[in-house]
Write a protein that holds these residues in place. Structure first.
Motif, PDB file in Angstrom:
ATOM      1  N   ASP A 107       0.855  -1.183   0.000  1.00 37.85           N
ATOM      2  CA  ASP A 107       0.000   0.000   0.000  1.00 37.85           C
ATOM      3  C   ASP A 107       0.894   1.236   0.000  1.00 37.85           C
ATOM      4  OD1 ASP A 107      -1.651   2.221   0.828  1.00 37.85           O
ATOM      5  OD2 ASP A 107      -3.162   0.755   1.435  1.00 37.85           O
ATOM      6  N   LEU A 108       0.799   2.028  -1.075  1.00 36.83           N
ATOM      7  CA  LEU A 108       1.681   3.178  -1.224  1.00 36.83           C
ATOM      8  C   LEU A 108       1.399   4.258  -0.182  1.00 36.83           C
ATOM      9  CD1 LEU A 108       3.943   4.433  -2.939  1.00 36.83           C
ATOM     10  CD2 LEU A 108       2.199   5.373  -4.449  1.00 36.83           C
ATOM     11  N   GLU A 109       0.183   4.300   0.341  1.00 37.95           N
ATOM     12  CA  GLU A 109      -0.166   5.324   1.324  1.00 37.95           C
ATOM     13  C   GLU A 109       0.308   4.973   2.730  1.00 37.95           C
ATOM     14  OE1 GLU A 109      -4.127   7.481   0.241  1.00 37.95           O
ATOM     15  OE2 GLU A 109      -4.454   5.336  -0.072  1.00 37.95           O
ATOM     16  N   THR A 110       0.272   3.681   3.078  1.00 32.21           N
ATOM     17  CA  THR A 110       0.602   3.275   4.450  1.00 32.21           C
ATOM     18  C   THR A 110       1.905   2.507   4.557  1.00 32.21           C
ATOM     19  OG1 THR A 110      -0.587   1.166   4.281  1.00 32.21           O
ATOM     20  CG2 THR A 110      -1.869   3.114   4.945  1.00 32.21           C
ATOM     21  N   GLY A 111       2.392   1.953   3.453  1.00 31.57           N
ATOM     22  CA  GLY A 111       3.591   1.129   3.482  1.00 31.57           C
ATOM     23  C   GLY A 111       3.349  -0.274   3.985  1.00 31.57           C
ATOM     24  N   LYS A 112       2.080  -0.656   4.171  1.00 25.66           N
ATOM     25  CA  LYS A 112       1.768  -1.972   4.716  1.00 25.66           C
ATOM     26  C   LYS A 112       1.630  -3.017   3.619  1.00 25.66           C
ATOM     27  CE  LYS A 112      -0.557  -0.274   8.881  1.00 25.66           C
ATOM     28  NZ  LYS A 112      -1.817  -0.251   9.671  1.00 25.66           N
ATOM     29  N   GLU A 113       1.857  -4.263   4.010  1.00 26.48           N
ATOM     30  CA  GLU A 113       1.704  -5.395   3.104  1.00 26.48           C
ATOM     31  C   GLU A 113       0.228  -5.635   2.821  1.00 26.48           C
ATOM     32  OE1 GLU A 113       2.510 -10.237   3.148  1.00 26.48           O
ATOM     33  OE2 GLU A 113       3.597  -8.925   4.524  1.00 26.48           O
ATOM     34  N   VAL A 114      -0.086  -5.882   1.545  1.00 25.85           N
ATOM     35  CA  VAL A 114      -1.452  -6.204   1.136  1.00 25.85           C
ATOM     36  C   VAL A 114      -1.406  -7.524   0.369  1.00 25.85           C
ATOM     37  CG1 VAL A 114      -3.474  -5.475  -0.180  1.00 25.85           C
ATOM     38  CG2 VAL A 114      -2.053  -3.758   0.947  1.00 25.85           C
ATOM     39  N   VAL A 115      -2.132  -8.529   0.881  1.00 28.23           N
ATOM     40  CA  VAL A 115      -2.209  -9.818   0.207  1.00 28.23           C
ATOM     41  C   VAL A 115      -3.468  -9.825  -0.644  1.00 28.23           C
ATOM     42  CG1 VAL A 115      -2.308 -12.314   0.463  1.00 28.23           C
ATOM     43  CG2 VAL A 115      -0.965 -10.950   2.081  1.00 28.23           C
ATOM     44  N   LEU A 116      -3.293  -9.976  -1.955  1.00 28.24           N
ATOM     45  CA  LEU A 116      -4.416  -9.902  -2.895  1.00 28.24           C
ATOM     46  C   LEU A 116      -4.928 -11.306  -3.185  1.00 28.24           C
ATOM     47  CD1 LEU A 116      -2.843  -7.271  -5.324  1.00 28.24           C
ATOM     48  CD2 LEU A 116      -4.299  -6.876  -3.340  1.00 28.24           C
ATOM     49  N   LYS A 117      -6.209 -11.535  -2.862  1.00 36.49           N
ATOM     50  CA  LYS A 117      -6.809 -12.859  -3.016  1.00 36.49           C
ATOM     51  C   LYS A 117      -8.096 -12.834  -3.829  1.00 36.49           C
ATOM     52  CE  LYS A 117      -5.052 -14.645   1.411  1.00 36.49           C
ATOM     53  NZ  LYS A 117      -5.437 -15.268   2.714  1.00 36.49           N
ATOM     54  N   ASN A 118      -8.495 -11.639  -4.283  1.00 38.72           N
ATOM     55  CA  ASN A 118      -9.712 -11.567  -5.090  1.00 38.72           C
ATOM     56  C   ASN A 118      -9.694 -10.284  -5.917  1.00 38.72           C
ATOM     57  OD1 ASN A 118     -10.481  -9.454  -3.316  1.00 38.72           O
ATOM     58  ND2 ASN A 118     -11.467 -10.909  -1.953  1.00 38.72           N
ATOM     59  N   GLY A 119     -10.703 -10.154  -6.772  1.00 39.39           N
ATOM     60  CA  GLY A 119     -10.811  -8.981  -7.627  1.00 39.39           C
ATOM     61  C   GLY A 119     -10.427  -9.288  -9.060  1.00 39.39           C
ATOM     62  N   PHE A 120      -9.975  -8.280  -9.769  1.00 46.26           N
ATOM     63  CA  PHE A 120      -9.599  -8.398 -11.182  1.00 46.26           C
ATOM     64  C   PHE A 120      -8.138  -8.811 -11.247  1.00 46.26           C
ATOM     65  CE2 PHE A 120      -8.886  -6.140 -15.426  1.00 46.26           C
ATOM     66  CZ  PHE A 120      -9.467  -7.160 -16.151  1.00 46.26           C
ATOM     67  N   LEU A 121      -7.869 -10.007 -11.707  1.00 45.93           N
ATOM     68  CA  LEU A 121      -6.515 -10.556 -11.665  1.00 45.93           C
ATOM     69  C   LEU A 121      -5.486  -9.685 -12.380  1.00 45.93           C
ATOM     70  CD1 LEU A 121      -4.589 -12.852 -10.846  1.00 45.93           C
ATOM     71  CD2 LEU A 121      -5.160 -13.966 -13.019  1.00 45.93           C
ATOM     72  N   PRO A 122      -5.748  -9.149 -13.583  1.00 50.33           N
ATOM     73  CA  PRO A 122      -4.724  -8.325 -14.237  1.00 50.33           C
ATOM     74  C   PRO A 122      -4.257  -7.146 -13.389  1.00 50.33           C
ATOM     75  CG  PRO A 122      -6.355  -8.975 -15.847  1.00 50.33           C
ATOM     76  CD  PRO A 122      -6.878  -9.414 -14.508  1.00 50.33           C
ATOM     77  N   THR A 123      -5.170  -6.427 -12.746  1.00 52.12           N
ATOM     78  CA  THR A 123      -4.726  -5.298 -11.918  1.00 52.12           C
ATOM     79  C   THR A 123      -4.035  -5.787 -10.651  1.00 52.12           C
ATOM     80  OG1 THR A 123      -6.917  -5.134 -10.878  1.00 52.12           O
ATOM     81  CG2 THR A 123      -6.488  -3.722 -12.781  1.00 52.12           C
ATOM     82  N   ALA A 124      -4.395  -6.979 -10.173  1.00 50.02           N
ATOM     83  CA  ALA A 124      -3.705  -7.544  -9.004  1.00 50.02           C
ATOM     84  C   ALA A 124      -2.260  -7.877  -9.361  1.00 50.02           C
ATOM     85  CB  ALA A 124      -4.437  -8.790  -8.519  1.00 50.02           C
ATOM     86  N   MET A 125      -2.043  -8.545 -10.480  1.00 52.61           N
ATOM     87  CA  MET A 125      -0.679  -8.886 -10.890  1.00 52.61           C
ATOM     88  C   MET A 125       0.139  -7.632 -11.165  1.00 52.61           C
ATOM     89  SD  MET A 125      -0.969 -12.366 -13.220  1.00 52.61           S
ATOM     90  CE  MET A 125      -1.885 -11.609 -14.552  1.00 52.61           C
ATOM     91  N   PHE A 126      -0.486  -6.645 -11.816  1.00 53.18           N
ATOM     92  CA  PHE A 126       0.230  -5.406 -12.100  1.00 53.18           C
ATOM     93  C   PHE A 126       0.581  -4.678 -10.804  1.00 53.18           C
ATOM     94  CE2 PHE A 126       0.272  -0.822 -13.095  1.00 53.18           C
ATOM     95  CZ  PHE A 126       1.377  -0.816 -13.927  1.00 53.18           C
ATOM     96  N   SER A 127      -0.340  -4.708  -9.822  1.00 55.39           N
ATOM     97  CA  SER A 127      -0.064  -4.078  -8.527  1.00 55.39           C
ATOM     98  C   SER A 127       1.146  -4.708  -7.866  1.00 55.39           C
ATOM     99  CB  SER A 127      -1.279  -4.227  -7.602  1.00 55.39           C
ATOM    100  OG  SER A 127      -2.411  -3.593  -8.134  1.00 55.39           O
ATOM    101  N   SER A 128       1.272  -6.021  -7.971  1.00 48.09           N
ATOM    102  CA  SER A 128       2.356  -6.736  -7.313  1.00 48.09           C
ATOM    103  C   SER A 128       3.707  -6.471  -7.953  1.00 48.09           C
ATOM    104  CB  SER A 128       2.067  -8.247  -7.321  1.00 48.09           C
ATOM    105  OG  SER A 128       3.055  -8.958  -6.626  1.00 48.09           O
ATOM    106  N   MET A 129       3.711  -6.085  -9.251  1.00 41.56           N
ATOM    107  CA  MET A 129       4.977  -5.911  -9.968  1.00 41.56           C
ATOM    108  C   MET A 129       5.305  -4.447 -10.276  1.00 41.56           C
ATOM    109  SD  MET A 129       4.154  -6.886 -13.939  1.00 41.56           S
ATOM    110  CE  MET A 129       5.507  -5.884 -14.522  1.00 41.56           C
ATOM    111  N   ALA A 130       4.462  -3.495  -9.807  1.00 42.07           N
ATOM    112  CA  ALA A 130       4.637  -2.082 -10.149  1.00 42.07           C
ATOM    113  C   ALA A 130       5.779  -1.473  -9.334  1.00 42.07           C
ATOM    114  CB  ALA A 130       3.338  -1.324  -9.928  1.00 42.07           C
TER     115      ALA A 130
END
Length: 746
Positions: free
Chosen positions: A187-210
């Motif tokens: 999370d760019l605002e808090t610096g905390k770890e976010v584990v993505l387990k649902n939602g739109f997969l393309p934006t989840a993968m992009f979030s993890s590699m951005a």
């Protein structure tokens, strides 16, 4: 004995409770038997695969997967970070390792990891911006220059993910994949770890590699997310929490560099990522039953070359090959069997698209959007074809991102486009230095906002010994043709040559105001009309027959009504590998003086690049200008000579071997043929031959003047623009002609 027990029970229990008693005994014996059977045949443990981050080094993950498949190791759960989330996310959908390998080898990673779309899909103005300026900086809401949040918006990589995940629902629990999946982001605002387990997969993968700075952040389910490697680059703890019994980890991270190796941005960035999650590292490693560490020596997070892809996949295989005995031991101890995966989420060759839907914050007419997509609906489209249509729309400019998902309907799929427009306000800077005009700087401010009537406003100022100003305003947010206004003014000093000798030095001030409309069609064509008022003050030239050339002072206004047809599918402006560029114009010129009020003229320019062998292309150019009356405005005399970067007006035609400005007759035709060889990744040598026919008649006859010229050109592609050096010779002169240019042309 059973009967005795039964009689004793009868004495103790009433008859009404006897049946209940025996039912309870029967159920107890049954469950006991089942418990005994479970103890004898326990359910096998859940195997998790954890893939670390590491940028391009993550191609090694694919080699690991190949060996795991060969050994029949089941993967019941995948967790990844950054590049590990990309490989793991795609694999979890049902794709196999061979398909993954083919996929990553098929991509042009330089294009994929950028927001560039094919040049043919860019608007005319965006083509100009791309080929004129070294860099662009955004201007913020306070009208101050600022740096972008990230260099890359992720337009291309996100749409490639959308194609691979096209069969997925837009909002799905990742536990429902053929292999349950999760990925880690920050999370760019808090610096905390976010584990993505649902939602739109393309934006989840992009979030993890951005990766911050390299990529702009991703908006996934309302959170502003960046690369998960900042907080958890080897997320075995996530797999443990998700119920993993056996964890196989693939670690592609570097050890800490010493000072002798901290000599590049890649290594420094990799070192920082290692610092961020080192607190978790020892704990996460302890969760692994087996850690696979491919040899990634010599490669960094940015090694996205074809050679790197091949080598890293092989190194992943090799590292896992060395652990086959341990894999077989795990398999035997826990009675592991290969796991069949559903392929329901694997993309088909094509989808049947029955409708188009638009979502997002777009301010554009939907007919305009559909026109630029250029899709026949209903129709069958592959993921690659859908991306091509989106590229065509994105190339119109003014978009932050456009990406898609597919919605199931009774008759097929609806293509849902997520369109995010934004105010594009940039400061652009270009530079060049050449043997004709010395040094020049071009400063441009461009503003795009589709909410306004004029969606495009662009102002350019040239700072040089030949200063100039240009202002462009265009309205193009509807399905109607683009309407534009162009105001231009320029002072020009140049030399006039004849037979290789300088005969005049000229000074002229030129100004124009143009109203125009144009309409793109059939992908690479443009049809346009315009009305232009031009003003010339200064030295002009006239050529009565073939000689002499005389000079005079002019203070002249010219009205120019014109129509043009253009075609351009060159894959690059400066160093195209293939394609054609063509421009044909018919105009009526008048200064409203004299007997012949109007002078019809034509202008034709064509450039062809034909690949004939690897790194070798045939160059074929054609140029022509025709003035159909002898009483034409003298300031519109056809100019010949020089390289394309030295052209002063659109009726100035290049010619290898001649100095920059020579005066041609009313009818002029130039043909060029050349061979260009790419000697290294960024160096080229071209052998060129051209000829000029010009005279006073439309069909060159015996009285036509013919000039031949040839030259050799050496070119280098640099991040500041091309460096060109040409040594040429023409038979009309006994002198060699040398010209050179460094920087983008304008």
């Amino acid at each position: 004995m059973f009967q005795i027990a039964k009689n004793m029970i009868r004495k103790v229990l009433p008859i009404s409770n006897l049946n209940t008693f025996f039912l309870m005994v029967f159920l107890s014996l049954t469950f006991a038997g089942q418990a005994q059977e479970t103890t004898e045949k326990p359910q096998r443990p859940k195997v998790a695969l954890v893939l670390s981050g590491g940028g391009a080094k993550g191609f090694a993950h694919i080699g690991v997967l190949k060996v795991l498949e060969e050994e029949g190791i089941p993967v019941d759960l995948i967790v990844g970070t950054s590049m590990g989330s990309l490989v793991g996310g795609i694999y979890s959908l049902g794709y196999n390792s061979s398909e993954l390998e083919t996929f990553v080898k098929s991509l042009d990673w330089e294009i994929t990891l950028s927001d560039d779309v094919p040049r043919a899909f860019l608007s005319k103005n965006d083509q100009m911006l791309k080929q004129r300026y070294i860099f662009s900086l955004p201007i913020n809401g306070n009208k101050k220059l600022s740096l972008p949040q990230g260099l890359i918006k992720g337009q291309n990589v996100l749409n490639i993910f959308c194609g691979l995940a096209g069969n997925l629902p837009n909002d799905i629990e990742f536990s429902q994949f053929p292999i349950p999946f999760a990925c880690v982001s920050t999370d760019l605002e808090t610096g905390k770890e976010v584990v993505l387990k649902n939602g739109f997969l393309p934006t989840a993968m992009f979030s993890s590699m951005a990766i911050p700075v390299a990529f702009q952040s991703s908006d996934h389910q309302g959170a502003l997310l960046v690369d998960g490697g900042l907080v958890n680059n080897f997320p075995t703890d996530v797999a443990k929490k998700m119920g993993a019994d056996i964890i196989i980890g693939v670690d592609i991270r570097n050890d800490f560099y010493d000072r002798t190796n901290l000599n590049s941005l890649d290594n420094v960035l990799g070192q920082l990522v290692n610092f961020f999650d080192q607190e978790k590292d020892s704990v996460n490693k302890s969760f692994c039953d087996l850690i696979i560490r491919p040899d990634i020596t010599g490669y960094s997070i940015s090694s996205f070359s074809n050679e790197a892809v091949d080598t890293l996949i092989l190194r992943g295989q090799k590292a896992t090959d060395m652990l086959r005995s341990q894999l077989r031991k795990l398999k035997q101890e826990h009675q592991l069997e290969p796991r069949k995966k559903s392929r329901a989420f694997v993309k088909p060759e094509q989808w049947h698209i029955t409708g188009i839907k638009f979502t997002g914050n777009y301010q554009l007419n939907e007919d305009f959007l559909k026109k630029n997509l250029n899709m026949e609906i209903p129709g069958n489209y592959s993921a690659e074809e859908i991306k091509t249509s989106i590229d065509r729309l994105y190339g119109q400019g003014g978009f932050e991102r456009i990406y898609y998902n597919l919605i199931d309907t009774e008759n097929g799929k609806t293509l849902n486009l997520n369109i995010f427009t934004g105010k594009v306000f940039t400061q652009n800077v270009g530079f060049r230095a050449n043997t004709t005009d010395a040094a020049a700087i071009l400063i441009n401010t461009t503003r795009k906002n589709y909410k306004n009537v004029f969606g495009l406003l662009s102002t350019s100022v040239e700072l040089s010994i030949n200063p100039g100003l240009s202002i462009v305003a265009e309205s193009n947010k509807t399905d109607l043709p683009t309407l534009g206004l162009n105001l231009k003014g320029k002072f020009q000093n140049y030399n006039i040559f004849d037979k290789g000798d300088k005969i005049f030095e000229a000074n002229i001030f030129y100004a124009s105001g143009t109203m125009y409309v144009y309409q793109p069609f059939l992908n690479s064509f443009n049809l346009g009309l315009g009305l232009q008022e031009e003003y010339y003050k200064g030295d002009i030239f006239r050529k009565n027959d073939s000689y002499p050339i005389t000079t005079d002072e002019t203070d002249l206004s010219i009205t120019n009504a014109y129509a043009y047809l253009s075609f351009d599918n060159l894959d690059d402006f400066y160093f195209p590998e293939k394609g054609t560029s063509m421009y044909g114009e018919f105009s009526l010129l008048s200064n409203f003086r004299g007997v012949n009020t109007f002078c019809p003229t034509t202008l034709f320019k064509m450039r062809n690049v034909i690949p004939v062998a690897p790194n070798t292309a045939l160059l074929v150019d054609l140029h022509s200008r025709m003035l159909f009356t002898s009483d034409f405005p003298q300031s519109k005399m056809t100019l010949i000579g020089g390289e394309p970067y030295s052209q002063y007006f659109n009726f100035h035609l290049p010619f290898v071997g001649l100095p920059v400005v020579n005066i041609a007759e009313r009818f002029a035709y130039i043909g060029l043929i050349g061979l260009r060889v790419q000697t290294t990744d960024n160096q080229y040598i071209s052998l060129l031959f051209n000829s000029l026919w010009h005279g006073t008649k439309i069909i060159p006859g015996k009285n036509a003047s013919v000039i031949y010229g040839s030259g050799i050109k050496y070119s280098i592609k640099t991040f500041l623009g091309p460096l060109d050096m040409t040594l040429g010779y023409a038979n009309s002169s006994d002198k060699l002609n040398f010209s050179a240019n460094f920087g983008y042309w304008f």
